[in-house]
Scaffold this active site. Structure first.
Site, PDB file in Angstrom:
ATOM      1  N   GLU A  43       0.810  -1.211   0.000  1.00 32.69           N
ATOM      2  CA  GLU A  43       0.000   0.000   0.000  1.00 32.69           C
ATOM      3  C   GLU A  43       0.846   1.265   0.000  1.00 32.69           C
ATOM      4  OE1 GLU A  43      -3.725   0.127   1.809  1.00 32.69           O
ATOM      5  OE2 GLU A  43      -3.575  -1.863   2.690  1.00 32.69           O
ATOM      6  N   ASP A  44       0.338   2.271  -0.706  1.00 33.51           N
ATOM      7  CA  ASP A  44       0.801   3.651  -0.555  1.00 33.51           C
ATOM      8  C   ASP A  44       2.300   3.804  -0.778  1.00 33.51           C
ATOM      9  OD1 ASP A  44      -1.741   3.395   0.485  1.00 33.51           O
ATOM     10  OD2 ASP A  44      -1.423   4.695   2.193  1.00 33.51           O
ATOM     11  N   CYS A  83      -6.871   4.577  -2.083  1.00 36.95           N
ATOM     12  CA  CYS A  83      -7.117   3.126  -2.128  1.00 36.95           C
ATOM     13  C   CYS A  83      -8.329   2.688  -2.946  1.00 36.95           C
ATOM     14  CB  CYS A  83      -7.261   2.579  -0.701  1.00 36.95           C
ATOM     15  SG  CYS A  83      -5.786   2.791   0.314  1.00 36.95           S
ATOM     16  N   ASP A 261      -0.318  -0.030  -4.645  1.00 33.51           N
ATOM     17  CA  ASP A 261      -1.677   0.272  -5.108  1.00 33.51           C
ATOM     18  C   ASP A 261      -1.883   1.729  -5.531  1.00 33.51           C
ATOM     19  OD1 ASP A 261      -1.673   1.344  -2.535  1.00 33.51           O
ATOM     20  OD2 ASP A 261      -3.630   0.521  -1.983  1.00 33.51           O
ATOM     21  N   HIS A 262      -0.974   2.622  -5.162  1.00 29.95           N
ATOM     22  CA  HIS A 262      -0.938   4.014  -5.641  1.00 29.95           C
ATOM     23  C   HIS A 262       0.265   4.674  -4.996  1.00 29.95           C
ATOM     24  CE1 HIS A 262      -2.530   5.049  -1.713  1.00 29.95           C
ATOM     25  NE2 HIS A 262      -3.543   4.239  -1.930  1.00 29.95           N
TER      26      HIS A 262
END
Length: 643
Positions: A43-44, A83, A261-262
């Protein structure tokens, strides 16, 4: 005759059973021959914080080894910058601006025929598991998730499949999430990250280069070090997963896909429609048995091929041998059905939690162009989940004490309508080339690419979220947008394309739009005037005052916010108060967001307090109320609500 009829029925049944059996055997055989696919999602995280992407200060040996064995992508992009929009694009294979899923955790309906793409892998005989984050941003998510996966839980994995059955298994790691890198307290970070690292693994406060848009102080370094250590813990856990894959004798039959995811969960990264919000680390590792599937080669290959998240669904279905439904328009990246390369991508960023926004971006890999349709909102806009971070509080403190240089200060100022950054020469996006004479040809080309995609895709996010909420009660945004009579996008886009640009000629056009019969056109007209210089707002004060009671609430709210903040219109105050306590929470959120950036907050304090405490108010409205009161020192900065 009766016996003959029964005999015919029996033969027909046997024939159908035979067909089904053949299909089952076909799937079984396909499963044995097809590759296992393991997805590792973190994530992130932006690539510039990963070792194999050139950061010598990062400690990511497991991820780096995957890159050494496989293919590293330098131009991989998420569709959204937070997200749930990002994961909506991944699971459906459809752009968020087509699906209506661009606004974070909006959960609007999607057509019944659009499935989570693992559904099609199941059809092909795969065992599909998700461990365990979903956050797909669709209505009826429980049923949607159940249909997509054989199992979705924190215990799911390849280990429950039938013997010899191919699997598609996703593992999501939250250890690099924004909660670890900035939002939770430093004490929480010590207990949940530092405590799980050996002292020799720790990245110290002075062991890395600071991004130039942050002030280089000990207090800021203490916070940025959290990014490196959270990613280090993530890397360790990925290593444990790969050890289990090896122990189970599956590494030689499994294609491994690793990605974020980003963009990085720090101020100016996540939630922002710039390169730091979109670009992600992305690696594919092929075992010897399946190296022929890679068009890029293997063994440490680096490719600059453009890929984005809606490419993943058709690629995975193609690898499995499954049927690819017509609504999937992403590219197949590998195998016999590989699609031609893309020369540019169109990306999007919309509301994140309580922070409204709308950005559309175009990238060719080297350059990233972003169109800010609400430029009066800064990069560091008020979002409660960001505001409670100690790093944000430190930045706002330095801002108040005038300790930031122009670049660092720009994070809190209005944005220009357009950004154009050369990522090859300017990794941290410090030099906006949109007005540079030498880049005007490229700028015009990217504008044209953006317009073409918006009109071709019929971008439904040009509707205010208030409107999307209303239409979602009877249809889906995806289907609604396809009817040019009910959604005349060309007319709406012409109005929206003016928003953010300043000047007398443009303001005159925007003022004329306020008399249009289409309320969405009027909305973009008033939104455009909101971003104009104060002298042009004053010039059209009469026209603005006429629409503060417009029949379409988003027009009335925007006009009233402008009239109250800039034009000393006393009637506007009462209108804003009525919308703050509206039972339509999209209208309440819109109103409070305008007032967050208004100096004269006092008349609204008690009303905002009441809405914040109202049991029916959703998180995003409560969060915006808390930001409003926090600016005035009425609510502690660390106050937060459960998301």
């Amino acid at each position: 005759m009766k016996n003959m009829h029964l005999r015919n029925v029996s033969l027909l049944c046997l024939f159908i059973i035979g067909l089904l059996s053949c299909k089952t055997l076909e799937n079984s055989k396909k499963s044995i021959e097809s590759p296992n696919i393991l997805w590792i999602t973190i994530e992130d995280t932006s690539p510039q914080f990963i070792g194999c992407y050139g950061n010598k200060d990062a400690s990511t040996p497991v991820i780096d080894q995957l890159a050494k064995e496989g293919v590293r992508f330098t131009n991989a992009f998420s569709t959204g910058t937070v997200c749930s929009p990002s994961r909506s694009a991944i699971i459906t294979g459809v752009k968020t601006y087509k699906m209506g899923t661009g606004n974070h955790r909006s959960n609007y309906p999607v057509p019944e025929y659009i499935k989570g793409f693992p559904y099609y892998l199941q059809e092909a005989g795969y065992y599909t598991t998700n461990n365990s984050k979903t956050d797909y941003n669709v209505a009826n998510m429980k049923a949607f998730t159940k249909e997509a996966w054989n199992e979705s839980s924190n215990k799911a994995g390849w280990w429950n499949r039938e013997t010899g059955q191919a699997f598609f298994a996703v593992f999501n790691y939250a250890d690099s999430h924004q909660s670890r890198t900035m939002t939770e307290s430093y004490e929480w970070y010590q207990k949940n990250v530092v405590a799980y690292l050996d002292e020799s693994e720790m990245i110290g406060d002075n062991d890395f280069d600071m991004p130039p848009f942050y002030k280089d102080t000990p207090a800021m370094r203490k916070q940025v070090a959290r990014v490196y250590n959270s990613i280090k813990l993530t890397d360790n856990k990925i290593g444990d997963l790969l050890d289990r894959l090896e122990k189970d004798g599956l590494r030689d039959n499994t294609i491994i896909v690793f990605y974020g995811d980003h963009g990085e969960g720090i101020p100016r990264g996540k939630t922002n429609g710039i390169n730091l919000g979109y670009r992600v680390p992305f690696i594919i590792s092929f075992p010897e048995k399946y190296k022929h599937l890679s068009p890029w080669g293997t063994g440490g290959v680096v490719t600059d091929e453009l890929i984005e998240f809606t490419d993943l669904a058709p690629t995975m279905i193609s690898l499995s041998g499954g049927r690819i439904p017509e609504h999937l328009e992403g590219r197949i990246l590998m195998g016999k059905k590989r699609a031609p390369k893309a020369d540019h991508l169109v990306l999007s960023s919309d509301r994140a939690d309580n922070g409204i926004d709308m950005v559309r971006s175009v990238t060719n890999g080297r350059y990233v162009y972003s169109r800010n349709y609400m430029p009066f909102l800064p990069q560091s806009k008020y979002i409660r989940y960001v505001e409670i971070g100690e790093i944000t509080q430190e930045m706002r403190k330095d801002l108040a004490e005038n300790k930031l240089n122009p670049l660092q200060k720009s994070l809190f100022e209005e944005r220009p309508p357009e950004y154009l950054f050369d990522i090859e020469k300017d990794l941290w996006e410090t030099n906006n080339l949109a007005n540079d004479p030498g880049h005007q040809k490229l700028l015009k080309q990217m504008r044209a690419n953006l317009k073409k995609e918006i009109l071709a895709s019929r971008d439904v996010m040009f509707l205010p979220e208030y409107e999307i909420g209303i239409l979602s009660k009877t249809t889906t945004p995806y289907e609604y947008r396809l009817d040019p009579k009910q959604y005349p996008l060309a007319e709406i886009y012409d109005a929206a394309a003016l928003a953010g640009f300043r000047g007398a000629n443009i303001a005159a056009k925007q003022a004329a739009l306020l008399k249009d019969s289409n309320p969405i056109v009027r909305y973009w007209g008033i939104l455009g005037l909101y971003a104009q210089n104060i002298d042009l707002k004053e010039k059209y004060a009469s026209a603005i005052s006429e629409v503060i009671r417009d029949s379409y609430p988003p027009v009335a709210i925007t006009a009233s916010a402008m009239a109250y903040r800039f034009l000393n219109n006393s009637e506007a105050e009462g209108i804003l108060k009525s919308y703050i306590e509206s039972e339509n929470f999209e209208l309440a959120l819109m109103t409070i967001n305008y007032l967050l950036y208004c100096d004269q907050k006092e008349p609204f304090i008690e009303l905002v307090k009441a809405v914040r405490l109202k049991g029916s108010s959703p998180y995003k409205v409560k969060a915006s109320c808390t930001d409003f009161l926090g600016i005035l020192g009425i609510v502690e900065n660390n106050t937060k609500f459960k998301q």
